[in-house]
Design an enzyme around this catalytic site. Structure first.
Site, PDB file in Angstrom:
ATOM      1  N   SER A  33     -45.996 -38.921  29.474  1.00 42.72           N
ATOM      2  CA  SER A  33     -45.745 -39.523  30.785  1.00 42.72           C
ATOM      3  C   SER A  33     -44.631 -38.848  31.566  1.00 42.72           C
ATOM      4  O   SER A  33     -44.479 -39.106  32.766  1.00 42.72           O
ATOM      5  CB  SER A  33     -45.423 -41.016  30.613  1.00 42.72           C
ATOM      6  OG  SER A  33     -46.549 -41.705  30.102  1.00 42.72           O
ATOM      7  N   GLU A  61       0.789  -1.223   0.000  1.00 38.81           N
ATOM      8  CA  GLU A  61       0.000   0.000   0.000  1.00 38.81           C
ATOM      9  C   GLU A  61       0.826   1.281   0.000  1.00 38.81           C
ATOM     10  O   GLU A  61       0.378   2.294  -0.538  1.00 38.81           O
ATOM     11  CB  GLU A  61      -0.925   0.005   1.234  1.00 38.81           C
ATOM     12  CG  GLU A  61      -1.976  -1.095   1.241  1.00 38.81           C
ATOM     13  CD  GLU A  61      -2.956  -0.954   0.083  1.00 38.81           C
ATOM     14  OE1 GLU A  61      -3.389   0.180  -0.205  1.00 38.81           O
ATOM     15  OE2 GLU A  61      -3.286  -1.984  -0.531  1.00 38.81           O
TER      16      GLU A  61
END
Length: 795
Positions: free
Chosen positions: A460, A88
């Site tokens: 149950s 860069e």
């Protein structure tokens, strides 16, 4: 002579230059004071997402517009810093914010192309643009960018500028900053990056979408090599380093769900909702870190148990056929394969595959990764019917989309995604901390949380709460109740005749409550509920945290016809485990801000706090004893495979096998597993809670109970042991039993009391004597010759 011809152009040029410099100076003089303050940079407060962790600190979720992990410049590895500078701004450490040659080149390009092109900017200029300016390519914006860069360089050090750049720059996939990008693309922190990975990240700022290593691996590789070449040219790496990094393969993370070490998406979503409710404006930008009560090992065990349990159940149903079909050209290319699989994602180890050729002996296919595999032998056994002459929509053929799973490095098997769903939750019985929670098979396929949002019939698994209520009304574990037919006429039910039945369709006559619960006898539960009173039972179950309106006062409540969530069931069963205390489950341990300052920490009430007591400690002790029998010799006997004596729990299966449950615990940890379909339908004949849900619970407990010592219950004050006589399998046996001290059978009471003697509530008395109503009494039958038991319904 010729000097006279040059004098005028030179003078004009000098004048123009002077005018230009004057205008430029004037612009700078006017513009510089109006530049924005640098407070945004000096007091850097970026948007940091909400992050969710396990209690140990493992990341399990992240929410926010921007993924960002702040990192100090001193913690950035030199290889990454060098890669960024080489790509860069190679003169970053030498210039004063502006590379004048580069700026002149950019201005010249903009003049020639009308602003459609832009030359290279320095890192400082990119910081100025990212924080203060738009990305439009004009001379005006470039001028402000230059002025801001000069101002930044005058106020900040190079390290500060580079640090801002490394934390702020956008790098694709919602990742802002290099630390976040390292996690997003490679699943690792900066200090674990290789040279090749650092170079690939440094390549992203120029064009994040074009050089995305996940979406465009070839272009990303080309750009990576360019970055490495620049590093070599500038002396940051050697030729050997360049060659090794260029040739090394790059392994990226391809699926969003694979970005976290622990799969707890349902928990992370619960945290997101809770934090947003508390901090609606700052939830996704202030960098809150939430540490949950989830334990890594517990969550991993729960996820594995749920997935394996559902896969095992689904396998019993048989192979349904391919997921879909695509038209594949005769001379298909890799691009055709990629397009055909574009809409399908791998699901953990269940890989999506496109069939290229199929026979009864072998199926050739290509995975989404591009790898080609062949499945044969045992790997085709499950899907064998779809390789026969079956309907076209069920046949595995060229163009079929199927699922495969690796058996080892060389062998694969055909599998399928289950259509049923499941849920699992475990909580600490001492304080209610949620240790694991799985809301479904796959969060990204179905985000509905079946652990907290699914209201289902418990079957149950609800019976223990009716039995607990009965203990408070004078019943004992030795009370004998008939297991015989029951019929309720239409004029009583208000609709149609009701003839409930036991699961196995058999009636075994009088039996103790302990045996009835272990065998999950429906007829006994109905008789108990009718005897203690419907309204009383409805009110009693609220002690365990259940909603009374979801459990209407009908006899079907004895069979679990109300609705509950897995969350509620875990909280309720914890009461039996911890001695009678109702805890409030919680899943957030603490919240801190982005700097670690505490915002809140859980301070849960613990078992032992008498303000939390909801049932007598004696009741909890006896119920625990009954539930241990269920797990030892009853419908949950598979739980005995854990090899522990302190396991307790109850299975649950609803009518037509629509819902399957198992709720159980060891003294310190309760877990609840549920299996069913989103749109209620049968799981299949005999697909009970003990067969479908219990294996999930056992699979979890096998992992987390290792090293946890067994705990022997201490008999509480007020509970005594007495010898009783019971008729079991036609034989009279003498058995010890636990009793409340006030309910110990007297010497002159019959050895087989069909119901305890107690005074029913005035508005709920069912017969003048307080015994069973006549319609609950089974047809008279003579007692066995060897038994002194009177005919059912007469005692």
């Amino acid at each position: 002579m010729w000097l006279r011809f040059l004098a005028f152009p030179l003078a004009l040029l000098a004048g123009l230059l002077a005018a230009g410099l004057f205008v430029a100076g004037l612009v700078v003089a006017l513009a510089y004071p109006n530049l924005p303050s640098l407070d945004t940079l000096t007091d850097y407060q970026p948007k940091v997402p909400l992050r969710v962790y396990t209690i140990e600190g493992e990341l399990i979720g992240e929410f926010g517009e921007e993924r960002r992990v702040l990192v100090d410049i001193q913690d950035v590895p030199p290889a990454l810093t060098n890669a960024i500078v080489a790509t860069e701004d190679e003169r970053f450490f030498q210039h004063s914010g502006v590379d004048y040659i580069g700026v002149a080149r950019a201005a010249y390009a903009n003049l020639l192309t009308g602003g459609r092109r832009q030359g290279a900017s320095t890192i400082t200029m990119q910081v100025a643009r990212n924080f203060f300016l738009s990305s439009e390519k004009t001379l005006t914006r470039k001028l402000y960018e230059v002025l801001l860069a000069l101002k930044i360089e005058n106020n900040l050090t190079k390290d500060q500028i580079l640090g801002l750049y490394i934390n702020q720059i956008y790098l694709g996939q919602r990742a802002y900053g290099f630390a976040s990008a390292a996690q997003t693309y490679f699943g690792k922190p900066l200090d674990k990056l290789t040279l090749g990975e650092s170079a690939m990240l440094a390549a992203l700022p120029k064009a994040p979408s074009s050089y995305n290593p996940v979406a465009n691996p070839q272009r990303a590789k080309q750009r990576q090599v360019y970055v490495l070449r620049r590093m070599r040219e500038l002396g940051y790496i050697t030729q050997e380093d360049f060659e090794k990094a260029s040739e090394a393969p790059i392994v990226t993370r391809k699926a969003a769900e694979a970005t976290y070490a622990v799969r707890a998406e349902f928990v992370a979503e619960m945290v997101r909702q809770a934090v947003y409710e508390q901090y609606p404006d700052d939830a996704y930008s202030r960098g809150f870190r939430v540490y949950t009560t989830i334990r890594k090992a517990d969550q991993e065990a729960a996820v594995k148990a749920v997935r394996e349990g559902l896969m095992q159940y689904d396998r019993r149903l048989g192979y349904r056929g391919p997921e879909a079909f695509v038209d594949l050209p005769d001379k298909a290319t890799e691009a055709d394969y990629e397009e055909a699989l574009a809409e399908y994602d791998d699901d953990d180890d269940l890989r999506v595959a496109l069939v290229l050729a199929a026979s009864r002996r072998e199926v050739k296919m290509v995975l989404k990764s591009g790898d080609e595999v062949a499945v044969s032998g045992d790997g085709l056994r499950f899907a064998a019917p779809s390789l026969q002459r079956v309907a076209a929509q069920r046949r595995i053929r060229r163009g079929a989309i199927v699922r495969v799973r690796a058996l080892d490095a060389k062998h694969w098997e055909v599998v399928q995604l289950p259509e049923a769903e499941a849920a699992f939750i475990s909580i600490d019985t001492t304080d209610g901390a949620v240790r694991s929670l799985v809301g479904g098979f796959q969060f990204y396929r179905n985000k509905f949380n079946h652990a907290t949002q699914a209201w289902r019939q418990p079957g149950s698994a609800f019976k223990p709460f009716i039995y607990s209520a009965a203990l408070e009304r004078g019943f004992t574990a030795a009370t004998v109740v008939p297991d015989g037919p029951i019929a309720i006429e239409a004029d009583v039910t208000g609709s149609q005749r009701w003839e409930p039945n036991n699961f196995d369709g058999k009636f075994e006559g009088p039996m103790r409550l302990r045996t009835a619960l272990a065998k999950s006898k429906n007829m006994v539960s109905i008789r108990i509920l009718d005897a203690i009173g419907l309204k009383y039972a409805q009110d009693y179950v609220t002690r365990f945290g259940f909603d009374p309106e979801r459990h209407p006062p009908y006899l079907t409540m004895a069979l679990g016809s109300g609705t509950v969530t897995a969350w509620q069931m875990a909280r309720a069963y914890a009461v039996f485990s911890n001695g009678g205390y109702l805890l409030q489950p919680y899943f957030i341990h603490k919240i801190v801000d982005d700097r670690g300052n505490p915002l809140g920490e859980a301070r849960p009430q613990r078992a032992g706090d008498e303000s939390l007591r909801v049932i007598d400690t004696r009741n909890a002790f006896i119920m625990d004893s009954l539930l241990q029998d269920v797990a030892r010799v009853g419908t949950a006997a598979r739980a005995a495979s854990l090899g522990r004596k302190d396991v307790a729990g109850k299975t649950g299966t609803t009518n037509e096998f629509i819902d399957a449950w198992f709720a159980g615990y060891i003294p310190s940890l309760v877990g609840v597993a549920w299996v069913g379909y989103d749109r209620p339908q049968t799981l299949g004949r005999n697909q009970t809670g003990g067969l479908v849900a219990l294996p999930i619970w056992v699979g979890y407990m096998q992992q987390v109970q290792k090293g946890v010592p067994e705990m022997q219950r201490i008999v509480p004050d007020g509970v005594v042991t007495a010898e009783t006589y019971a008729l079991e399998a036609g034989e009279t046996k003498q058995l010890p039993e636990y009793f409340y001290s006030e309910f110990v059978p007297k010497d002159d009471t019959p050895p087989f009391p069909l119901l305890p003697v107690f005074e029913p509530p005035p508005d709920e008395a069912m017969t003048p004597e307080g015994g069973l109503p006549t319609w609950l009494t089974p047809p008279p039958a003579p007692p066995p010759a060897s038994s002194p038991v009177p005919p059912p319904g007469t005692g």
